[in-house]
Design a protein around this motif. Structure first.
Motif, short mmCIF file in Angstrom:
data_model
loop_
_atom_site.label_atom_id
_atom_site.label_comp_id
_atom_site.label_asym_id
_atom_site.label_seq_id
_atom_site.Cartn_x
_atom_site.Cartn_y
_atom_site.Cartn_z
N GLN A 10 36.64 -34.72 -36.06
CA GLN A 10 35.90 -33.82 -35.32
C GLN A 10 36.56 -32.29 -35.13
O GLN A 10 36.17 -31.60 -34.62
N THR A 22 23.55 -40.69 -39.11
CA THR A 22 24.06 -39.76 -37.68
C THR A 22 24.45 -38.25 -37.90
O THR A 22 24.87 -38.07 -39.06
N SER A 55 33.17 -34.51 -25.88
CA SER A 55 34.34 -35.15 -25.48
C SER A 55 35.54 -34.19 -26.39
O SER A 55 36.32 -33.33 -25.92
N VAL A 74 30.55 -34.98 -31.04
CA VAL A 74 31.27 -35.49 -29.70
C VAL A 74 31.43 -35.19 -29.05
O VAL A 74 32.37 -34.18 -28.85
N VAL A 91 31.72 -47.52 -32.77
CA VAL A 91 31.96 -45.73 -32.72
C VAL A 91 30.70 -45.37 -32.07
O VAL A 91 30.62 -44.84 -31.38
N LEU A 135 33.59 -39.67 -36.98
CA LEU A 135 34.18 -39.50 -35.14
C LEU A 135 35.16 -39.63 -34.41
O LEU A 135 34.86 -39.21 -33.24
N SER A 136 35.80 -40.05 -35.57
CA SER A 136 37.01 -39.77 -34.55
C SER A 136 37.23 -38.41 -33.13
O SER A 136 36.71 -37.27 -33.76
N ASP A 137 38.36 -37.89 -32.79
CA ASP A 137 38.67 -36.81 -32.27
C ASP A 137 39.76 -36.61 -32.80
O ASP A 137 38.40 -34.68 -33.10
N GLU A 165 28.64 -45.52 -29.03
CA GLU A 165 29.85 -44.98 -28.46
C GLU A 165 30.02 -43.60 -27.77
O GLU A 165 30.72 -42.75 -26.75
N ARG A 166 30.00 -42.38 -28.61
CA ARG A 166 30.48 -41.76 -29.53
C ARG A 166 29.39 -40.04 -29.68
O ARG A 166 29.55 -38.71 -29.36
N VAL A 167 28.42 -41.13 -30.22
CA VAL A 167 27.35 -40.13 -30.58
C VAL A 167 26.34 -40.19 -29.46
O VAL A 167 25.28 -41.42 -29.48
#
Length: 348
Positions: free
Chosen positions: A288, A123, A303, A301, A106, A283-285, A109-111
């Motif tokens: 966040q 991170t 998005s 993140v 993750v 780090l999940s939606d 992929e996300r940061v």
């Protein structure tokens, strides 16, 4: 002595030295966190993590000294994840050998690469921007740059907290990384001589002084606007905040300097799998969004949208300078503050 007994002994020693409560020693199905972040900000996230994963979370909160504690505990440390603020703490932990590689996919992929370690040893989890709070009554400008506050028209109109505070050191270090040491020395000298008074207090005090008419522009972190606007316990802070509006410096050019709240997995973490699961969750939606809504910070993140309140202040364009590069200039930044006697205020 068993490993469990050694962990318990280390925690007992930790409590004896500091007088603070410590988390339970590591067990299956648990994760131990050392956190600089306040409980009120972190607890909603941890409650959701436990509800979704079944992993029990033990937390030790402290205002300072946690990195030193992890170092002193060594192999006996029960810490799995350390949550902290400021890039200096994250890079410092790596340099001291206190971290290990975060292995959850993750992360990459996300940061964005600028907001994590090249080797995944730490991170960012959220971003905070170093911006200008300007007087609604006395400042008409809607676009400003960091260079602008070094110009003669801002003489006696700028205020900020002490230059050697981590927030300002981060800004100065970013300037060194972007423009070089000599150019930053010239800039910081001019900013010093534009100060309304010797740097003091915190970011909220600068905004308070805008309302008082002592200064017209305060260098502050964005999230203090949300904190003050929603401070029912001290309603006078709402008046401070309502006297000012936020301008994102260099929003139309190189971008605004950002610092971070972040975390790392401790080198001797006894619950590595759970530690990686926690980082992935943070780090999940969902997590966040909780960060954004609770702390008025920016999600790391891309998005995930900031809160509606934060969006009302404008759009953040983060400066592209990697955090690790900014951290590399922090010692030079601190030396420059001392060299220029910045904390004594204007000298002409």
């Amino acid at each position: 002595m068993t490993h469990t007994a050694r962990l318990a002994l280390a925690l007992l020693a930790s409590v004896t030295l500091t007088g603070m409560a410590a988390p339970a020693f590591a067990q299956s199905g648990e994760v131990n966190i050392y956190s600089y972040r306040e409980q009120s900000l972190l607890q909603p996230l941890l409650d959701r993590f436990t509800a979704e994963s079944g992993v029990k979370v033990n937390v030790l909160y402290a205002g300072d000294g946690l990195l030193e504690r992890v170092a002193a505990e060594g192999e006996l440390s029960p810490a799995d994840v350390v949550l902290t603020v400021d890039i200096g703490n994250l890079v410092g932990a790596e340099e001291q050998g206190l971290t290990q590689k975060i292995t959850t996919p993750v992360l990459d992929e996300r940061v964005p690469a600028a907001f994590r370690d090249d080797d995944d040893n730490w991170t960012a989890l959220s971003l905070r921007a170093r911006v200008f709070f300007v007087s609604k009554e006395r400042v008409d400008a809607t676009a400003l740059t960091y260079d602008d506050i070094a110009k003669p028209e801002w003489k006696g109109r700028v205020c900020t907290r002490p230059g050697d505070h981590a927030y300002n050191i981060g800004l100065i270090a970013q300037r060194i990384a972007a423009t070089g040491l000599d150019a930053t020395r010239t800039w910081l000298t001019a900013v010093r001589d534009n100060l309304a008074y010797p740097p003091s207090g915190n970011d909220r005090e600068g905004v308070k002084n805008i309302l008082a008419g002592t200064c017209d522009l305060s260098i502050s972190n964005t999230y203090y606007m949300g904190v003050m606007l929603n401070n029912d316990a001290e309603p006078e802070q709402k008046e401070w905040a309502n006297s000012a509006r936020i301008v994102y410096p260099d929003a139309e050019t190189d971008g605004t300097q950002v610092n971070v709240a972040g975390g790392f997995i401790a080198k001797y973490a006894p619950n590595v799998e759970n530690a990686n699961a926690l980082i992935a969750f943070l780090l999940s939606d969902e997590a966040q969004s909780i960060y954004a809504d609770t702390n008025y910070e920016f999600p790391v993140v891309p998005s995930v949208s900031p809160s509606e309140l934060t969006l009302s202040w404008g759009t953040l364009k983060p400066a592209s300078t990697p955090l690790s590069e900014i951290a590399a200039h922090r010692a030079e930044a601190a030396a420059l503050v001392d060299e220029l006697k910045f904390n004594e205020g204007a000298q002409n």
